[in-house]
Write an enzyme that holds these catalytic residues in place. Sequence first.
Site, PDB file in Angstrom:
ATOM      1  CB  CYS A   1       2.793  -2.306  -7.572  1.00  0.00           C
ATOM      2  SG  CYS A   1       1.379  -2.701  -6.526  1.00  0.00           S
TER       3      CYS A   1
ATOM      4  N   GLY B   1       0.821  -1.204   0.000  1.00  0.00           N
ATOM      5  CA  GLY B   1       0.000   0.000   0.000  1.00  0.00           C
ATOM      6  C   GLY B   1       0.851   1.247   0.000  1.00  0.00           C
ATOM      7  CB  SER B   2      -0.016   4.674   0.946  1.00  0.00           C
ATOM      8  OG  SER B   2      -0.409   4.569   2.308  1.00  0.00           O
TER       9      SER B   2
ATOM     10  N   GLY C   1       2.460   2.137   5.380  1.00  0.00           N
ATOM     11  CA  GLY C   1       3.611   1.372   5.855  1.00  0.00           C
ATOM     12  C   GLY C   1       4.175   1.948   7.142  1.00  0.00           C
TER      13      GLY C   1
ATOM     14  CD  GLU D   1       4.853  -3.466  -4.011  1.00  0.00           C
ATOM     15  OE1 GLU D   1       4.549  -2.328  -4.436  1.00  0.00           O
ATOM     16  OE2 GLU D   1       4.318  -4.505  -4.388  1.00  0.00           O
TER      17      GLU D   1
END
Length: 456
Positions: free
Chosen positions: A261, A205-206, A210, A227
């Site tokens: 991504c 995600g963002s 994270g 990630e």
Amino acid sequence: MIQCISPIDGSVYAERQTLTLEQATAACADAKSAQTEWAMRPLDDRIALVMAGVAKIGEMNDEIVPELAWQMGRPVRYGGEFGGFNERASYMAEIAQEALAPIEIENSDAFRRVIKRVPHGLVLVVAPWNYPYMTAINTVAPALIAGNAVMLKHASQTPLVGERLAQAFHAAGVPEDVFQNVFLDHQTTSELIASKAFGFVNFTGSVGGGRAMEDAAAGTFTGMGLELGGKDPGYVMDDADLDAAVDTLIDGAMFNSGQCCCGIERIYVHEDLFDSFVAKAVKIVEGYTLGNPLEEETTLGPMAHVRFANEVRAQTDEAVAAGAKALIDPALFPKDEGAYLMPQILVDVDHSMRVMREESFGPVVGIMPVKDDAEAIRLMNDSDFGLTASLWTKNTARAEAVADQLETGTAFMNRADYLDPGLCWTGCKDTGRGGGLSLIGYHNLTRPKSYHFKKA
């Protein structure tokens, strides 16, 4: 309550009640209890059950494809994600025996010394909406195969995906407590992590998300795989196959409305090829059809949410105001409104512009000329992110020399926007840490345990 607002028409497509902290804590306890027996099953049995669950998803594909269009906007013409979903799960199943095999140091009359891979226990998978099946299976399949229980928290934009996965794996015989799909709000998720509910957390995600995960885990020593996005560059060298480079890089920038991504977000082209590259790129983009993703002629659907489209609009408008030139005529895309966002190519851009530095995650790409490899390397590394880079040349040695100098998780030559399950999927800088898929993916989903037995 979690709501999925469909990008197709702005309606509420699905809504689900979140678990309370007490309910979520009880679900974790059930998972940990069931995991012990699951891990004791023979590895071949776990592999067979997981792959049977994967096959069940394939059987549902005709229903899943329109569901994905309603939830996150991908056109039905592209047929969903089962191809990549199955490829990744199958590869991880094939290498499981090797990846999880004990490392025997000695087995003599005097000593048995061995290192085994053992599961973490309960793994939390927090999956994104942009490729909701493929990103989830990257961790779900190997985590289950390795003997972990798995709790899946899917994105609020794609709530039906987690339910489909649970339905498939339970129908195949994976125990319900071993694989659970849950609906959790951010606060409950953070409190569970802080209470050491999980042995490992995998989040896609963002960057902000994270950081929230790491903050929640502070002091718990919980393992993390993160990630967190990218600003992936393409570099077209002077000896590149120009047509192949244009076709692949523009598709990498625009497919799935740019919501990939490892999508291409900025392109650097050797100055000798720059004008030809741009002309070919514009022609490709002018041929797209923006519209309802349920219609077969649509090649570009809406972005998953209006706010995502508005962020791309803002970056584009700022760049144009600062001197960038937009090459795609808005008249070609009259549907451009709300979540429906027309594609755009920008030239006369530079790294002072957000569109060249911050993640856009939409159908816009800036293209800059460069004079040589050194300038391209400097610009590609001038980013807070490091997920992938795509290099275009006929010279493998040259590509590797450039790749060796790049701050990235994956370097491609003459391709882009692909996860090879045999290679580690990883990143650096603000893209995060850890690694999925490949042998290394199994190593991250287990811990080493040493046995030192003296026989006499």
